[in-house]
Every structure is written in C-alpha cells, then in structure tokens.
Design an enzyme around this catalytic site. Structure first.
Site, PDB file in Angstrom:
ATOM      1  N   ASP A   1      27.123  39.254  47.109  1.00  0.00           N
ATOM      2  CA  ASP A   1      27.969  38.747  46.024  1.00  0.00           C
ATOM      3  C   ASP A   1      28.020  39.819  44.931  1.00  0.00           C
ATOM      4  OD1 ASP A   1      27.488  36.481  47.642  1.00  0.00           O
ATOM      5  OD2 ASP A   1      27.706  35.123  45.940  1.00  0.00           O
TER       6      ASP A   1
ATOM      7  N   LYS B   1      35.124  34.782  44.217  1.00  0.00           N
ATOM      8  CA  LYS B   1      34.205  33.832  43.574  1.00  0.00           C
ATOM      9  C   LYS B   1      34.522  33.786  42.082  1.00  0.00           C
ATOM     10  CE  LYS B   1      29.151  33.484  42.852  1.00  0.00           C
ATOM     11  NZ  LYS B   1      27.851  34.058  43.252  1.00  0.00           N
TER      12      LYS B   1
ATOM     13  N   LYS C   1      34.845  30.669  46.463  1.00  0.00           N
ATOM     14  CA  LYS C   1      33.544  30.151  46.030  1.00  0.00           C
ATOM     15  C   LYS C   1      33.539  29.908  44.521  1.00  0.00           C
ATOM     16  CE  LYS C   1      28.601  31.324  45.800  1.00  0.00           C
ATOM     17  NZ  LYS C   1      27.535  32.290  46.190  1.00  0.00           N
TER      18      LYS C   1
END
Length: 318
Positions: free
Chosen positions: A155, A218, A254
C-alpha cells in the site's frame, strides 16, 4: 488476488478534459446516507461477507511482535466458532482478506500467519507512509525490502504535492517505478483524498494511478483529518468504471480510515454493488482498510445469534 493491472501509456488529453460535477456527486452521496439497511438473516449474511473484505490493520508506533501475532490470529479466526456454527457457516473458511502492517513488522506477520497455518496475504504500507515526503530512492527501497520480507501487497502513498501542482507526468512516472519495485506483489495506491483539494483532483489522481499500473486505488492512509467519504468514493468508483470501459482492465477499490461500524460496512458494500456490480464484490477487487470494524461486526453477529449484545469480555480481542 486477481491478475495485475498492466496499466497504459499516460494520456494527458483524457486528464485535461475532466471536470467533476460536485453538486451531482453530493446528491448521490446523500442517497446512500438516507438508505435503510438490510435486516435479520440478510444483515448477518452481508456482515459475514464484509469480514472477507477487511484488510485487518495495525499501524501504531507501539506495535510489537506479540500484538502482530494476536492480529494475525484474529485474521484467521475473525468470528467466534460457536457463532459461525449457529449460522451453519463454520466450514466456509471465513477469514479477513489480508493483514496490513508497517514494513518493519512484515516478518512478524508472515511468521505468525505461517505458524497459524494459513495463507492470508500480508500487506505493508510503504513509500514514506503516511506523508510520502521522503526521497524517491528511499521510498523505492522501502517497497523492495517489504517484498523481500514476504509482503504480497504493498500500500503505497503518493506525493500529494504532485497532484496539487498538476505534475501529472512526474506522478505517473513515480507510480510506474513503484509498480516495478513491487515485482509480483500487488500495488495498492493511496491517494490521501482528504489532502487533494478537489473532487476533480481526486478523479485525475485516480486515473493517473490506474494508468501507471495500480491494482487498487485506496482513499486514505487513515491518518488524515478527512478519510473515506462517500463523495470521494463515488468519484473514484466512476474513475474505475471509466478506466475499465476504456481499457478492459479491472482495478480494485479500498476505502480506509473512519470505517468503524457494521452499519458503515453495509453501506460501503451496497455502494460497490450499485456502482460497479457484483463482479467487484470479491476480495480481489474490493477491500476495506480497518482496525476497529471487525469488533463491531462480531458484536452484531453475536446479537443476531443470541438476541443480546455482547459484554466486553465475551468476544476475543484482536
């Protein structure tokens, strides 16, 4: 995880045309807030599904190997066994989608999951999380080290300055280098939408991240003052849909930060279903970044099964 997003060439002509209709986005977001949720056994079924989308996360300065071990055990056994038996779901292999930790804790997580005999992937935040304000060379090395230690998902955070100053080519090139540094690991790109200034910038940053080869986009690090919100999500989901229509590549989504209640998780699931369809409702294309959410989902399942709310000591801690 699904196949990697191959990415595309940078298309600035597409980016330059973008203008988000903010009032329309806000009206759509209000519809989600106003909607009544599912009840009874349907709610229990949706909540169990929500569990399988969670990236169970700990990103604290005081993380130790022992609380990483506890987190990994909870990821493998997210809902108490007797509650699953009552729902006839004990043999369905319900686990969280991943465990998400700082790079220095990846070894602890990999070891704990291996000891528990499960194949849940470890995700590591990287690239100078949460601000992204370190040298590019350092950020790339952080990715490589996390992958070497066994992280299967990375991430990354983008440098928000590049969005705010319109340096789209530089942003694209940086994310391309992140993609290369990940090797076979999946790349989830955090946009930190609360710091991007406008919904139009959110769309443009989403599109650049997907063109550069991100497997997921995300919303947030969870450390900003504004994290996952419905208006931002709608813009990102429409960008995912547009990218799919144009390229045929499916990119995951996400939301993260501030998603704490079971009711919240149901709203996010229904939003994905409406905007992208059932094919996105699987862990390969949808995740929820959360630390406290699982506890509330388990409390709601407990209430559905027993008819009463759990005392603090009734449910195992994560």
């Amino acid at each position: 995880m699904s196949a990697h997003n191959r990415g595309t060439e940078l298309d600035l002509s597409w980016i330059s045309k973008i203008q988000v209709n903010q009032p329309a986005v806000l009206r759509r977001a209000e519809q989600i807030h106003a909607r009544r949720t599912v009840k009874k056994e349907w709610q229990a079924a949706w909540l169990l599904k929500a569990v399988t989308f969670i990236d169970l996360t700990t990103l604290s300065g005081d993380d130790t190997s022992s609380n990483i071990q506890r987190l990994c055990y909870k990821a493998k056994y997210p809902i108490r066994e007797d509650l699953l038996k009552a729902l006839n779901m004990q043999d369905k292999g319900i686990t969280t989608a991943a465990v998400c930790v700082y790079p220095a804790r990846v070894c602890d997580a990999v070891k704990a999951l291996k000891a528990a005999g499960c194949t849940i992937p470890v995700a590591a935040v990287a690239t100078g999380f949460p601000a992204g304000q370190t040298h590019l060379k350092t950020r790339l090395e952080e990715i490589r080290l996390a992958v070497e230690d066994g992280a299967m998902e990375i991430d990354v955070v983008i440098n928000r300055t590049l969005v705010l100053t319109g340096q789209w080519e530089v942003l694209y090139d940086e994310i391309r280098q992140f993609r290369k540094a990940c090797g076979e690991a999946h790349l989830k790109t955090i946009l930190a939408t609360g710091e991007l200034g406008s919904l139009t910038n959110v769309y443009k940053a989403s599109m650049i991240a997907m063109m550069a080869g991100s497997d997921f986009i995300k919303t947030s690090t969870g450390k900003e003052t504004v994290n996952a919100t419905f208006p931002v999500a709608i813009v990102m989901l429409r960008a995912i849909r547009d990218f799919f229509w144009k390229t045929g590549n499916k990119v995951g989504f996400k939301p993260a930060g501030g998603i704490r209640s079971a009711k919240d998780s149901l709203a996010w699931l229904s939003l994905i279903k409406e905007e992208l369809g059932d094919e996105w409702l699987k862990p390969e294309l949808f995740r929820i970044g959360a630390s406290a959410l699982l506890s509330d989902i388990e409390r709601q399942i407990y209430h559905h099964v027993t008819g009463r709310y759990a005392a603090y000591h009734d449910l195992p801690m994560s």
